[in-house]
Write a protein that holds these residues in place. Structure first.
Motif, PDB file in Angstrom:
ATOM      1  N   UNK A 614       0.808  -1.217   0.000  1.00 19.85           N
ATOM      2  CA  UNK A 614       0.000   0.000   0.000  1.00 19.85           C
ATOM      3  C   UNK A 614       0.845   1.272   0.000  1.00 19.85           C
ATOM      4  N   UNK A 615       2.154   1.127   0.051  1.00 19.33           N
ATOM      5  CA  UNK A 615       3.039   2.299   0.099  1.00 19.33           C
ATOM      6  C   UNK A 615       2.983   3.079  -1.201  1.00 19.33           C
ATOM      7  N   UNK A 616       3.159   4.387  -1.071  1.00 21.01           N
ATOM      8  CA  UNK A 616       3.260   5.246  -2.252  1.00 21.01           C
ATOM      9  C   UNK A 616       4.707   5.726  -2.353  1.00 21.01           C
ATOM     10  N   UNK A 617       5.377   5.247  -3.387  1.00 19.70           N
ATOM     11  CA  UNK A 617       6.797   5.545  -3.543  1.00 19.70           C
ATOM     12  C   UNK A 617       7.055   6.713  -4.472  1.00 19.70           C
ATOM     13  N   UNK A 618       8.218   7.327  -4.275  1.00 12.95           N
ATOM     14  CA  UNK A 618       8.636   8.441  -5.136  1.00 12.95           C
ATOM     15  C   UNK A 618      10.141   8.407  -5.297  1.00 12.95           C
ATOM     16  N   UNK A 619      10.601   8.797  -6.482  1.00 11.17           N
ATOM     17  CA  UNK A 619      12.032   8.927  -6.751  1.00 11.17           C
ATOM     18  C   UNK A 619      12.269  10.330  -7.301  1.00 11.17           C
ATOM     19  N   UNK A 620      13.052  11.117  -6.577  1.00 14.83           N
ATOM     20  CA  UNK A 620      13.419  12.459  -7.015  1.00 14.83           C
ATOM     21  C   UNK A 620      14.756  12.366  -7.738  1.00 14.83           C
ATOM     22  N   UNK A 633      14.287  -0.673  -9.671  1.00 14.79           N
ATOM     23  CA  UNK A 633      14.292  -1.664  -8.580  1.00 14.79           C
ATOM     24  C   UNK A 633      13.102  -1.443  -7.656  1.00 14.79           C
ATOM     25  N   UNK A 634      12.817  -0.175  -7.328  1.00 12.58           N
ATOM     26  CA  UNK A 634      11.723   0.113  -6.406  1.00 12.58           C
ATOM     27  C   UNK A 634      10.379  -0.329  -6.993  1.00 12.58           C
ATOM     28  N   UNK A 635      10.258  -0.249  -8.314  1.00 14.87           N
ATOM     29  CA  UNK A 635       8.998  -0.668  -8.940  1.00 14.87           C
ATOM     30  C   UNK A 635       8.719  -2.153  -8.743  1.00 14.87           C
ATOM     31  N   UNK A 636       9.757  -2.898  -8.442  1.00 10.93           N
ATOM     32  CA  UNK A 636       9.571  -4.330  -8.209  1.00 10.93           C
ATOM     33  C   UNK A 636       9.004  -4.615  -6.816  1.00 10.93           C
ATOM     34  N   UNK A 640       2.805   1.433  -6.555  1.00 11.86           N
ATOM     35  CA  UNK A 640       2.546   2.828  -6.925  1.00 11.86           C
ATOM     36  C   UNK A 640       3.841   3.609  -6.804  1.00 11.86           C
ATOM     37  N   UNK A 641       4.207   4.307  -7.873  1.00 14.72           N
ATOM     38  CA  UNK A 641       5.488   5.005  -7.887  1.00 14.72           C
ATOM     39  C   UNK A 641       5.371   6.280  -8.733  1.00 14.72           C
ATOM     40  N   UNK A 642       5.892   7.381  -8.176  1.00 16.48           N
ATOM     41  CA  UNK A 642       5.921   8.630  -8.940  1.00 16.48           C
ATOM     42  C   UNK A 642       7.377   9.033  -9.159  1.00 16.48           C
ATOM     43  N   UNK A 643       7.682   9.405 -10.396  1.00 19.22           N
ATOM     44  CA  UNK A 643       9.034   9.797 -10.775  1.00 19.22           C
ATOM     45  C   UNK A 643       9.086  11.306 -10.956  1.00 19.22           C
ATOM     46  N   UNK A 644      10.020  11.948 -10.227  1.00 19.10           N
ATOM     47  CA  UNK A 644      10.163  13.399 -10.302  1.00 19.10           C
ATOM     48  C   UNK A 644      11.414  13.769 -11.095  1.00 19.10           C
ATOM     49  N   UNK A 645      11.273  14.793 -11.954  1.00 17.88           N
ATOM     50  CA  UNK A 645      12.398  15.286 -12.746  1.00 17.88           C
ATOM     51  C   UNK A 645      12.750  16.716 -12.398  1.00 17.88           C
ATOM     52  N   UNK A 740       2.220  13.396  -0.831  1.00 18.59           N
ATOM     53  CA  UNK A 740       1.356  12.223  -0.953  1.00 18.59           C
ATOM     54  C   UNK A 740       2.122  10.919  -0.769  1.00 18.59           C
ATOM     55  N   UNK A 741       3.440  10.967  -0.731  1.00 17.51           N
ATOM     56  CA  UNK A 741       4.249   9.752  -0.751  1.00 17.51           C
ATOM     57  C   UNK A 741       4.908   9.516   0.601  1.00 17.51           C
ATOM     58  N   UNK A 742       5.053   8.255   0.943  1.00 16.11           N
ATOM     59  CA  UNK A 742       5.637   7.924   2.249  1.00 16.11           C
ATOM     60  C   UNK A 742       6.903   7.074   2.160  1.00 16.11           C
ATOM     61  N   UNK A 743       7.359   6.764   0.949  1.00 16.91           N
ATOM     62  CA  UNK A 743       8.599   6.002   0.763  1.00 16.91           C
ATOM     63  C   UNK A 743       9.341   6.649  -0.412  1.00 16.91           C
ATOM     64  N   UNK A 744      10.402   7.416  -0.067  1.00 23.36           N
ATOM     65  CA  UNK A 744      11.004   8.311  -1.054  1.00 23.36           C
ATOM     66  C   UNK A 744      12.510   8.077  -1.148  1.00 23.36           C
TER      67      UNK A 744
END
Length: 889
Positions: A614-620, A633-636, A640-645, A740-744
């Motif tokens: 249920x975690x919402x992940x993000x990569x900055x 790797x995190x997508x595995x 749910x994953x959001x990618x920031x540019x 919105x994300x708790x695993x970054x």
């Protein structure tokens, strides 16, 4: 006015170290700059200002020439004043020294002596001592015993041989091996430019005896030691030595005019030399008038002036030796004679500061000390350009005891700074603070020395490594220099600006041995490039890459077989691509950094009780090499994953983010094809189910069902068709979406902080892999409901290993990018790794295996250089739950 038209190379050094004063007046032992500041001169133009600036009696002698209208240049003739000086010199010099060849400088006097010796003997070889200095014209340079002076000019010329100083047997052997070929031996009784190295008395006597016995011409170079400097009119008088040729210069002109002389015995003089050696400006009546005044001053009142110099010299040397006794770990040796003293400092290459080590390696140590003395104590010395650990004290001969005391007080201040490792004091003046700062703390207990592994019999020595480092942030300066914590952030930024003027790579640390649990051993070096994050990203890229390339070459020349790129050095070299092909393997270190970041993030999620499903992940910074690999790797693990540019480059960032999102989706689909588990399987299952419920798949669902790859636009079209949001989202808006994300994971290339307290919700775990850090330090201070993890930290198998300051971490812990470099050296890998943006997952798996083999593991969870204990994690979790409950209510 252009300030660099005399010598731009030296001008740069002077400017860098605050030595670029413009003196508009000189009187006695003092100089005055344009602002009227007074400086006590303690170098006296290397002894050429014997009586201070503008001595009245020298001006009087010059004015007499003017008043009498004596012609200055009347060659060929018998100039009356020059002839007078020659007669006076013949009277006072030892032995049968008789004939004077006047010239303008010491190096010309040396050239004359070489020609005299060769023409008289008919032999070629001129022997000189190693570490000596005889001048910079080609013949004198060939006699100079310093290869660094000679190499660019293709010196020495044929016929010159060096022997060890103070080694009579070495001289004897060269003469014996070259029978009938040796013309002369030239020697400085005190090697001035070589670091004030005093010849042993027995050695000088033995040299004189040997030269007489072997019929070798003895040339005494007393350009610095002669004319009262060492408490005798001539240094050779001290030991009753009668050279065949005696060279004088510097002091002979009285500090106002250039004058030197090559004095020869009647035996050595020959007509070949007399007929063929001449100079337009020789036998100058004006300059020789100054020379006569110098001799008169030194010889007056039964040489009382010289006797006074000897007393002041003894006082100076005794005082310096007392300071050395008080600071035995700082001062290695006090050397000298009369008013010619050298202070040699102990090697500080392992002194608890990467900056001091770098400075010493680049030869800038005494330049920094001289800049400090000039700007803080208003005392003028000149740095050695070839002996970076020795200060030379050579004041005007008119110096007084109180003035000597003033210099010794300043030297003691430097010793106290070095002893207590208050290095920030020495740099303060380059930041615009010229006050003498009180020493309030002793930083010895806060600084670390290099600690290497203990090797065992049977250990296998493998490849060697180099690692290129720089300061990503001002916090890193303090971490590697404990005394710098007294500087403000603005001062630290100024320090980075100042340091970036150097534009050269330098050695910061040597690690003799790191032992792995597999029994393999490697050795390595940390090479610094003097840039902060701002400089490395904003200076012209070609200039920065040039310095990094030089750092790679330095590591290679030291013996490294693989070189790692730390922090932004990999970014600016395009993932290392710009520095490959230089005869050494290159790694960006990004693969193992990714491994450690993922381990840390998932361990943090476990401690904070975050359910991965249920975690919402993000990569900055998802478009960078580490961010990209972390995203894949995190997508595995997350559904749910959001990618920031980078919002400063919106078009290219969106395009690259969309391509990465499509790549992740296509990879997940291939996992499904191969029957492997993947966190995105549920999304694919749901999408295909929607298609079936609609009585048939669309064009894009058919491709998904057939495990075919879709491009970014096709994935977006599919999402719209089935009205199902993609599990991989992209964005440039941190403010809007990051809460919105708790695993970054954050791995941007920003030189400034980009994540602040407002961006993070209670209970968030955020792993900062960026160097410089992306997360503002204020987050750690103000948010006790968030778990902030320093990413990429590795526990070495030997818990005692420390790279000196060790980047501010405890012993045994280091950066993953450095650890990757060490792992490759332990394996003696000679291929490039982790190059460019694309980090292959099989390479990441390769480093997983290597770390297990050699015993490299995650260094627990760390924040602000502190271990995150279970109790700390539980406290953060409790605070997070409490705040979440308060918000809900």
């Amino acid at each position: 006015m252009f300030r660099n038209l005399l010598n731009p190379t030296i001008e740069k050094i002077l400017t860098t170290f605050g030595l670029d004063k413009s003196y508009i007046r000189g009187e006695g032992a003092y100089l005055y700059d344009e602002a009227g500041n007074e400086y006590l001169d303690f170098i006296a133009q290397y002894g050429a200002i014997p009586f201070g600036y503008n001595p009245d009696f020298i001006w009087q002698a010059i004015n007499e020439v003017r008043e009498r209208m004596i012609p200055s240049l009347v060659q060929p003739s018998l100039p009356i004043v020059a002839l007078d000086l020659a007669n006076r010199l013949a009277e006072v010099t030892p032995g049968d020294l008789k004939y004077s060849t006047f010239c303008q400088s010491g190096t010309e006097a040396v050239e004359a002596a070489i020609k005299l010796a060769r023409s008289y003997t008919g032999k070629e070889i001129i022997i000189s001592a190693s570490n000596s200095f005889h001048g910079k014209t080609l013949g004198a340079l060939s006699a100079t015993g310093k290869a660094n002076y000679q190499k660019p000019f293709r010196a020495p010329s044929p016929g010159f041989v060096n022997v060890a100083f103070n080694d009579i047997e070495a001289l004897q052997k060269v003469i014996s091996d070259n029978k009938e070929k040796v013309a002369a031996f030239i020697i400085e009784p005190i090697q001035g430019e070589g670091g004030i190295i005093v010849a042993e008395p027995d050695y000088l006597q033995q040299v004189a005896n040997l030269c007489r016995q072997e019929k070798v011409i003895l040339i005494f170079d007393e350009v610095q030691t002669g004319l009262g400097r060492c408490g005798e009119l001539f240094y050779c008088e001290r030991y009753g030595i009668e050279p065949d040729i005696l060279l004088l210069a510097k002091a002979l002109g009285g500090g106002l005019l250039p004058l030197a002389v090559c004095l020869s015995s009647e035996k050595v003089w020959n007509d070949d030399y007399g007929n063929l050696h001449s100079s337009t400006f020789a036998n100058n009546n004006l300059t020789c008038a100054a020379g006569i005044a110098v001799l008169d001053k030194l010889l007056s009142n039964e040489r009382s002036f010289i006797k006074d110099v000897e007393k002041k010299g003894e006082y100076l040397l005794q005082g310096l030796r007392k300071i050395a006794n008080r600071y035995p770990t700082v001062i290695k040796e006090i050397r000298g004679q009369g008013l010619m003293a050298g202070i040699e400092f102990h090697d500080l290459s392992d002194c608890g500061s990467f900056d001091m080590s770098f400075l010493i390696n680049r030869g800038g140590f005494t330049a920094l000390l001289c800049g400090y003395l000039l700007n803080v104590h208003r005392l003028r010395l000149a740095p050695f350009l070839n002996d970076s650990m020795t200060l030379r004290l050579e004041p005007p001969l008119i110096i007084t005891i109180p003035e000597i005391d003033r210099m010794m007080s300043a030297i003691e201040n430097i010793c106290e700074i070095l002893d207590t490792r208050n290095y920030a004091h020495l740099y303060h003046y380059v930041l615009g603070e010229y006050r003498r700062m009180p020493i309030e703390h002793d930083y010895r207990s806060f600084s670390k020395s290099v600690q290497a592994s203990v090797t065992e019999n049977g250990d296998e020595h493998s490849g060697k490594f180099g690692f290129i480092l720089h300061y990503p942030s001002t916090d890193d300066i303090v971490a590697n220099n404990p005394s710098f914590k007294k500087l403000s952030d603005e001062e630290l930024k100024l320090f980075l600006e100042w340091q970036s003027q150097v534009r050269e790579a330098g050695l910061c640390c040597h690690m003799p041995a790191i032992r792995s649990k597999a029994g393999k051993v490697t050795e390595g070096w940390l090479i610094g490039v003097p840039f902060g994050a701002k400089q490395i990203m904003q200076l012209p890229r070609a200039e920065v890459v040039k310095v990094i390339s030089e750092a790679v070459d330095l590591a290679r020349d030291l013996g490294a077989t693989v070189v790692g790129l730390g922090a932004l050095t990999s970014v600016v070299t395009r993932g290392g691509r710009d520095v490959t092909g230089r005869g050494v393997a290159i790694t960006s270190g990004n693969s193992f950094t990714t491994v450690m970041a993922m381990r840390a993030l998932l361990l943090g999620a476990q401690k904070m009780k975050i359910d991965l499903e249920s975690a919402r992940g993000a990569v900055i910074g998802a478009t960078g090499s580490i961010g990209r690999a972390c995203s894949i790797i995190l997508s595995q693990h997350l559904s749910s994953l959001r990618l920031f540019g980078n919002p400063e480059r919106p078009r290219s960032s969106i395009r690259r983010l969309a391509n990465l999102a499509a790549e992740i989706m296509n990879r997940a689909n291939q996992f499904r094809k191969n029957g492997l588990n993947h966190a995105l399987h549920e999304w694919f299952k749901k999408a295909l189910t929607i298609g079936e419920e609609r009585n048939g798949h669309s064009q894009y669902l058919n491709k998904v069902a057939a495990y075919e790859a879709l491009n970014p636009e096709e994935w977006q079209e599919l999402s719209r068709e089935i009205n199902l949001a993609l599990p991989i989202e992209i964005s440039l808006e941190l403010d809007k979406y990051l809460p919105e994300h708790n695993l970054i994971v954050t791995a941007s290339n920003s030189p400034d902080y980009i994540v602040f307290s407002k961006h993070l919700s209670p209970g968030t775990v955020i792993c900062d892999v960026a160097r410089p850090a992306d997360i503002s330090p204020d987050v750690v201070v103000s948010r006790d409901d968030i778990l902030v993890i320093e990413g990429g930290l590795v526990q070495f198998p030997d818990e005692k290993v420390s790279f000196g300051p060790n980047f501010g971490y405890r012993s045994g812990v280091s950066l993953a990018c450095l650890a990757e470099t060490v792992l490759l050296a332990l394996e003696d890998e000679r291929n490039d790794y982790s190059i460019g943006l694309d980090l292959p997952l099989d390479t990441i798996d390769f480093f997983q295996d290597l770390s297990a083999k050699h015993g490299f593991d995650l260094a627990g969870l760390m924040t602000a250089n502190k271990e995150i204990t279970d109790e700390m994690a539980e406290h953060i979790l409790a605070n997070a739950r409490s705040k979440a409950l308060s918000r809900a209510n």
